[in-house]
Design a protein around this motif. Sequence first.
Motif, PDB file in Angstrom:
ATOM      1  N   ALA A  77       0.892  -1.095  -0.051  1.00 25.32           N
ATOM      2  CA  ALA A  77       0.131   0.004   0.001  1.00 25.32           C
ATOM      3  C   ALA A  77       0.775   1.264  -0.068  1.00 25.32           C
ATOM      4  O   ALA A  77       1.799   1.249   0.712  1.00 25.32           O
ATOM      5  CB  ALA A  77      -0.905   0.031   1.358  1.00 25.32           C
ATOM      6  N   LEU A  79       0.668   5.251   0.882  1.00 22.90           N
ATOM      7  CA  LEU A  79       0.013   6.469   1.418  1.00 22.90           C
ATOM      8  C   LEU A  79       0.507   7.561   1.305  1.00 22.90           C
ATOM      9  O   LEU A  79       1.671   7.882   1.152  1.00 22.90           O
ATOM     10  CB  LEU A  79       0.109   6.111   2.984  1.00 22.90           C
ATOM     11  N   ALA A  90      -4.909   6.509   0.225  1.00 22.45           N
ATOM     12  CA  ALA A  90      -3.871   5.140   0.236  1.00 22.45           C
ATOM     13  C   ALA A  90      -4.238   4.249  -0.909  1.00 22.45           C
ATOM     14  O   ALA A  90      -5.562   3.606  -1.173  1.00 22.45           O
ATOM     15  CB  ALA A  90      -4.433   4.488   1.455  1.00 22.45           C
ATOM     16  N   ILE A 195      -3.200   1.232   7.679  1.00 21.02           N
ATOM     17  CA  ILE A 195      -3.679   2.149   7.067  1.00 21.02           C
ATOM     18  C   ILE A 195      -4.597   2.884   7.863  1.00 21.02           C
ATOM     19  O   ILE A 195      -5.845   2.284   8.316  1.00 21.02           O
ATOM     20  CB  ILE A 195      -4.491   1.746   5.617  1.00 21.02           C
ATOM     21  N   PHE A 199      -7.582   7.906   6.001  1.00 18.47           N
ATOM     22  CA  PHE A 199      -7.068   8.063   4.508  1.00 18.47           C
ATOM     23  C   PHE A 199      -8.108   7.278   3.594  1.00 18.47           C
ATOM     24  O   PHE A 199      -9.050   6.163   3.700  1.00 18.47           O
ATOM     25  CB  PHE A 199      -5.680   6.810   4.382  1.00 18.47           C
ATOM     26  N   LYS A 201      -9.125   5.074   0.354  1.00 20.27           N
ATOM     27  CA  LYS A 201      -8.432   4.160  -0.455  1.00 20.27           C
ATOM     28  C   LYS A 201      -8.785   4.468  -1.935  1.00 20.27           C
ATOM     29  O   LYS A 201      -9.838   4.555  -2.492  1.00 20.27           O
ATOM     30  CB  LYS A 201      -9.053   2.641  -0.084  1.00 20.27           C
TER      31      LYS A 201
END
Length: 214
Positions: A77, A79, A90, A195, A199, A201
Motif C-alpha cells: 500500500a 499512502l 491510500a 492504513i 485515508f 482508499k
Amino acid sequence: MNIKLFNVALGIVLTATTISASAQKTYDQGIITIGTEMRGQSVEAKSYFTKDSLAMSFSTGPATIKIISDAKSTFFAVLVDVPVASIKKAAVYTPAEIEQAMDGMPKFTFAPSSETKMIGKFNCKKVVATDPKTSKTYDIWVTNDVVLPPSAFAKYYAGAGGVPIKYVSFNQGQEATVTVTDITDGKAPAGTFTISPDFDKISLDDLKAMSGGN
C-alpha cells in the motif's frame, strides 16, 4: 508528488526479503536510514521493519509518502499525505499488480571481489552484480556486520553474500543509487504498518494519475 522519487522508494520496498550472513549483530526490528538522490535532490527515507512488515516513509515537497508491505510480498500500500491540500490517499495494490511489479525486477548473478572499504560504520566488500538479460553490471557493496529480518532489503540482491549497503534500486525501468547510512534498534510507533481510517482508499491507477505518471 515526484513520481520518480516515489518509484525509487517503491523499487526498494517491492523486493524485500531476508538477507543473512555471518554477522556481529542481529536485528529483529529496527529502523534503517536510507539516502538517495534524484535529479540532484537528496532524499532521506526511514524504514521501520519487523520480522513481518516494512514501512518506508519519506518526504517530497509538501507530500509525505509511506509505503507499507509484508515480508511475503502479498500486501503493498502507498499512502500519500499532503496536509496543505487536505489530501490523504491510500493505494492498495491488487495481487495482479504486485505480481507484475515483482516480475519486472532484475535477476542477477554475482561475482565477489577482494575489494573492501568502510561505508559509514559498516565494513563492506564489493560484489559485481550482472543482469544476464542485458549483460549490464553493477558494483554493489555488502556487509556481514548485520542480519536483518524479512522485508528489510531487495530480493534481487539475496545472493550477494551480505546485506546491501550501497546499491542500485530498480523500478519501472528507473535506476537510483541507494546508500544505507544507519541501522538501529527501535520499535515502530503504533499504527505504522496499517492504513489509518482517515485515508481514502484508491486504486493504483488513481495514484499514478495523482503523481503524473503513466
